[in-house]
Write a protein that holds these residues in place. Structure first.
Motif, PDB file in Angstrom:
ATOM      1  N   PRO A  71      12.862  22.846 -18.490  1.00  0.00           N
ATOM      2  CA  PRO A  71      11.850  22.593 -19.516  1.00  0.00           C
ATOM      3  C   PRO A  71      11.057  21.301 -19.352  1.00  0.00           C
ATOM      4  N   ALA A  72      11.529  20.365 -18.537  1.00  0.00           N
ATOM      5  CA  ALA A  72      10.832  19.085 -18.383  1.00  0.00           C
ATOM      6  C   ALA A  72      10.572  18.794 -16.911  1.00  0.00           C
ATOM      7  N   PRO A  73       9.496  18.076 -16.608  1.00  0.00           N
ATOM      8  CA  PRO A  73       9.272  17.636 -15.218  1.00  0.00           C
ATOM      9  C   PRO A  73      10.417  16.732 -14.771  1.00  0.00           C
ATOM     10  N   PHE A  74      10.662  16.667 -13.468  1.00  0.00           N
ATOM     11  CA  PHE A  74      11.783  15.863 -12.983  1.00  0.00           C
ATOM     12  C   PHE A  74      11.453  15.256 -11.621  1.00  0.00           C
ATOM     13  N   ALA A  75      12.364  14.455 -11.110  1.00  0.00           N
ATOM     14  CA  ALA A  75      12.241  13.777  -9.809  1.00  0.00           C
ATOM     15  C   ALA A  75      11.168  12.690  -9.815  1.00  0.00           C
ATOM     16  N   PRO A  76      11.434  11.535 -10.472  1.00  0.00           N
ATOM     17  CA  PRO A  76      10.471  10.431 -10.501  1.00  0.00           C
ATOM     18  C   PRO A  76      10.361   9.731  -9.147  1.00  0.00           C
ATOM     19  N   ALA A  77       9.161   9.253  -8.832  1.00  0.00           N
ATOM     20  CA  ALA A  77       8.921   8.625  -7.527  1.00  0.00           C
ATOM     21  C   ALA A  77       8.439   7.185  -7.629  1.00  0.00           C
ATOM     22  N   SER A  78       8.345   6.642  -8.832  1.00  0.00           N
ATOM     23  CA  SER A  78       7.746   5.313  -8.973  1.00  0.00           C
ATOM     24  C   SER A  78       8.534   4.221  -8.253  1.00  0.00           C
ATOM     25  N   THR A  79       9.866   4.317  -8.250  1.00  0.00           N
ATOM     26  CA  THR A  79      10.659   3.278  -7.594  1.00  0.00           C
ATOM     27  C   THR A  79      10.433   3.297  -6.091  1.00  0.00           C
ATOM     28  N   VAL A  80      10.429   4.492  -5.496  1.00  0.00           N
ATOM     29  CA  VAL A  80      10.193   4.621  -4.060  1.00  0.00           C
ATOM     30  C   VAL A  80       8.842   4.016  -3.682  1.00  0.00           C
ATOM     31  N   VAL A  81       7.818   4.383  -4.421  1.00  0.00           N
ATOM     32  CA  VAL A  81       6.461   3.963  -4.073  1.00  0.00           C
ATOM     33  C   VAL A  81       6.259   2.474  -4.348  1.00  0.00           C
ATOM     34  N   THR A  82       6.720   2.007  -5.504  1.00  0.00           N
ATOM     35  CA  THR A  82       6.482   0.613  -5.877  1.00  0.00           C
ATOM     36  C   THR A  82       7.232  -0.350  -4.969  1.00  0.00           C
ATOM     37  N   THR A  83       8.471  -0.021  -4.614  1.00  0.00           N
ATOM     38  CA  THR A  83       9.210  -0.908  -3.718  1.00  0.00           C
ATOM     39  C   THR A  83       8.562  -0.945  -2.337  1.00  0.00           C
ATOM     40  N   ALA A  84       8.099   0.197  -1.850  1.00  0.00           N
ATOM     41  CA  ALA A  84       7.416   0.218  -0.553  1.00  0.00           C
ATOM     42  C   ALA A  84       6.122  -0.578  -0.605  1.00  0.00           C
ATOM     43  N   LEU A  85       5.398  -0.426  -1.693  1.00  0.00           N
ATOM     44  CA  LEU A  85       4.141  -1.155  -1.880  1.00  0.00           C
ATOM     45  C   LEU A  85       4.382  -2.656  -1.835  1.00  0.00           C
ATOM     46  N   LEU A  86       5.413  -3.113  -2.525  1.00  0.00           N
ATOM     47  CA  LEU A  86       5.688  -4.545  -2.563  1.00  0.00           C
ATOM     48  C   LEU A  86       6.252  -5.063  -1.241  1.00  0.00           C
ATOM     49  N   GLN A  87       7.019  -4.251  -0.546  1.00  0.00           N
ATOM     50  CA  GLN A  87       7.489  -4.697   0.767  1.00  0.00           C
ATOM     51  C   GLN A  87       6.320  -4.821   1.746  1.00  0.00           C
ATOM     52  N   ALA A  88       5.319  -3.972   1.580  1.00  0.00           N
ATOM     53  CA  ALA A  88       4.108  -4.097   2.406  1.00  0.00           C
ATOM     54  C   ALA A  88       3.394  -5.406   2.100  1.00  0.00           C
ATOM     55  N   VAL A  89       3.376  -5.785   0.831  1.00  0.00           N
ATOM     56  CA  VAL A  89       2.772  -7.059   0.432  1.00  0.00           C
ATOM     57  C   VAL A  89       3.563  -8.221   1.020  1.00  0.00           C
ATOM     58  N   MET A  90       4.904  -8.148   0.961  1.00  0.00           N
ATOM     59  CA  MET A  90       5.740  -9.217   1.509  1.00  0.00           C
ATOM     60  C   MET A  90       5.518  -9.357   3.020  1.00  0.00           C
ATOM     61  N   ALA A  91       5.421  -8.215   3.709  1.00  0.00           N
ATOM     62  CA  ALA A  91       5.181  -8.255   5.150  1.00  0.00           C
ATOM     63  C   ALA A  91       3.825  -8.894   5.454  1.00  0.00           C
ATOM     64  N   THR A  92       2.839  -8.562   4.632  1.00  0.00           N
ATOM     65  CA  THR A  92       1.505  -9.153   4.808  1.00  0.00           C
ATOM     66  C   THR A  92       1.554 -10.658   4.606  1.00  0.00           C
ATOM     67  N   ALA A  93       2.289 -11.092   3.587  1.00  0.00           N
ATOM     68  CA  ALA A  93       2.399 -12.529   3.312  1.00  0.00           C
ATOM     69  C   ALA A  93       3.054 -13.259   4.476  1.00  0.00           C
TER      70      ALA A  93
ATOM     71  N   LEU B 257       2.475  10.348  -1.767  1.00  0.00           N
ATOM     72  CA  LEU B 257       2.083   9.173  -2.545  1.00  0.00           C
ATOM     73  C   LEU B 257       2.026   7.928  -1.665  1.00  0.00           C
ATOM     74  N   LEU B 258       2.974   7.805  -0.764  1.00  0.00           N
ATOM     75  CA  LEU B 258       2.979   6.654   0.140  1.00  0.00           C
ATOM     76  C   LEU B 258       1.745   6.669   1.044  1.00  0.00           C
ATOM     77  N   HIS B 259       1.369   7.843   1.505  1.00  0.00           N
ATOM     78  CA  HIS B 259       0.157   7.951   2.315  1.00  0.00           C
ATOM     79  C   HIS B 259      -1.075   7.536   1.500  1.00  0.00           C
ATOM     80  N   ARG B 260      -1.125   7.962   0.235  1.00  0.00           N
ATOM     81  CA  ARG B 260      -2.261   7.599  -0.616  1.00  0.00           C
ATOM     82  C   ARG B 260      -2.333   6.096  -0.823  1.00  0.00           C
ATOM     83  N   VAL B 261      -1.201   5.506  -1.129  1.00  0.00           N
ATOM     84  CA  VAL B 261      -1.161   4.067  -1.373  1.00  0.00           C
ATOM     85  C   VAL B 261      -1.554   3.301  -0.114  1.00  0.00           C
ATOM     86  N   ARG B 262      -1.036   3.745   1.009  1.00  0.00           N
ATOM     87  CA  ARG B 262      -1.358   3.066   2.271  1.00  0.00           C
ATOM     88  C   ARG B 262      -2.856   3.099   2.545  1.00  0.00           C
ATOM     89  N   ALA B 263      -3.473   4.256   2.303  1.00  0.00           N
ATOM     90  CA  ALA B 263      -4.892   4.418   2.600  1.00  0.00           C
ATOM     91  C   ALA B 263      -5.800   3.779   1.561  1.00  0.00           C
TER      92      ALA B 263
END
Length: 251
Positions: free
Chosen positions: A188-210, A17-23
Motif C-alpha cells: 500500500p505504500a511506496p518503499f525503498a528510500p534512496a536519499s542516504t545513498v545519493v546524499t552521501t555520494a554527493l558529499l563524498q564527491a564534494v570532499m574529493a573536490t575539496a 539518481l547518481l547519474h543525474r546528480v553527477r551530470a
C-alpha cells in the motif's frame, strides 16, 4: 513494476539518481568543494549538520578515513539520529522555532567558517533557521536538499521559505518527494528510500573536490587515514596535533 526483482529495481533507481546528480550537479559540486578548500586555506573551520536520517550523511564525512580531518559534526541534541526515544521526538524537534539559534549561539561557529546543512525536504524550521542564522554570523552555507519539495510542499518555517533559499551553494539530490523509489500493487505504500545513498555520494564527491583543490594550490589536504591500517593512528595523531584548534570532535 517490471519483472526484475525489487533489489534490482532499487539498484537501478539509485544508480539512475547518481547519474543525474553527477551530470546535473557537476558545477555545484565543484563550487562546493572549492568553497571548502577556500575555507581550509583561509584557516577556517568546517561543520556539517543534518537532522534525523539526513544526519547519516553528515556523520559520514566526520572523522572519516580518507576524509578531511577538519570536518566537524554540528550536533543538535535529540535530532542527530533515531537514538532519541521516542524516535518521533526528533521529527518534532525539527519543527521547533528558535532551536537552531540556541544551538549556534553555543557552538564554536564563527565568521569565515563553512557549514554544510543537509535536509531532504528543506521545509522544517530547524534547517531553515540554521542557514539564516549561520549566514548572519558570516558563515558560508552549503545546502544539500531535494529542490522538488519546495514546489510541492508547504514550508514549516515562519518565513515560508526553504533551506535552498538561504544558501551560498545548493546541491540538489534529485530525490522525489517521499524519498521512496519503488511501488508494488500488493504494497500500500511506496518503499525503498534512496536519499542516504545519493546524499552521501554527493558529499563524498564534494570532499574529493575539496582535497583535489587544495592539492592543486600546493596545500596538503588534512586527510585522515584508517586506524585499521598500520601507521594510521600515528598519521592521524600528527594531523590532530597540527590542526587541533580546528577540530572539535576530540575535545
Amino acid at each position: 513494476m517490471s519483472d526484475s526483482s525489487p533489489a534490482d529495481q532499487f539498484f537501478d533507481a539509485a544508480i539512475g539518481l547518481l547519474h543525474r546528480v553527477r551530470a546535473e550537479e557537476a558545477e555545484n559540486i565543484e563550487a562546493a568543494g572549492t568553497l571548502l578548500a577556500d575555507t581550509v586555506a583561509a584557516e577556517g573551520r568546517l561543520f556539517a549538520f543534518g537532522a534525523g536520517h539526513s544526519s547519516l550523511a553528515a556523520q559520514d564525512i566526520v572523522y572519516r578515513a580518507g576524509g578531511l580531518a577538519l570536518m566537524n559534526l554540528l550536533a543538535v541534541p535529540g535530532v542527530v539520529g533515531v537514538d532519541v526515544m521516542p524516535a518521533t521526538l526528533g521529527s518534532a524537534l525539527e519543527r521547533v522555532d528558535g532551536l537552531a539559534s540556541a544551538v549556534l549561539d553555543s557552538s564554536p561557529l564563527r565568521a569565515g567558517d563553512a557549514l554544510i546543512i543537509i535536509s531532504l525536504s528543506g521545509r522544517n524550521a530547524l534547517p531553515v533557521e540554521m542557514a539564516v542564522k549561520a549566514r548572519a554570523l558570516g558563515v558560508k552555507v552549503i545546502g544539500v536538499t531535494s529542490v522538488a519539495y519546495a514546489s510541492e510542499t508547504k514550508s514549516r518555517h515562519v518565513s515560508g521559505t526553504y533551506l535552498k533559499d538561504h544558501c551560498d551553494i545548493v546541491l540538489d539530490s534529485k530525490i522525489a518527494i517521499g524519498d521512496a523509489t519503488l511501488t508494488l500493487d500488493t504494497v500500500p505504500a511506496p518503499f525503498a528510500p534512496a536519499s542516504t545513498v545519493v546524499t552521501t555520494a554527493l558529499l563524498q564527491a564534494v570532499m574529493a573536490t575539496a582535497a583535489g583543490s587544495l592539492a592543486t594550490r600546493g596545500i596538503e589536504p588534512p586527510l585522515l587515514r584508517s586506524g585499521n591500517v598500520d601507521g594510521g593512528h600515528d598519521w592521524n595523531g600528527e594531523v590532530f596535533e597540527k590542526y587541533g584548534d580546528r577540530i572539535f570532535y576530540r575535545q
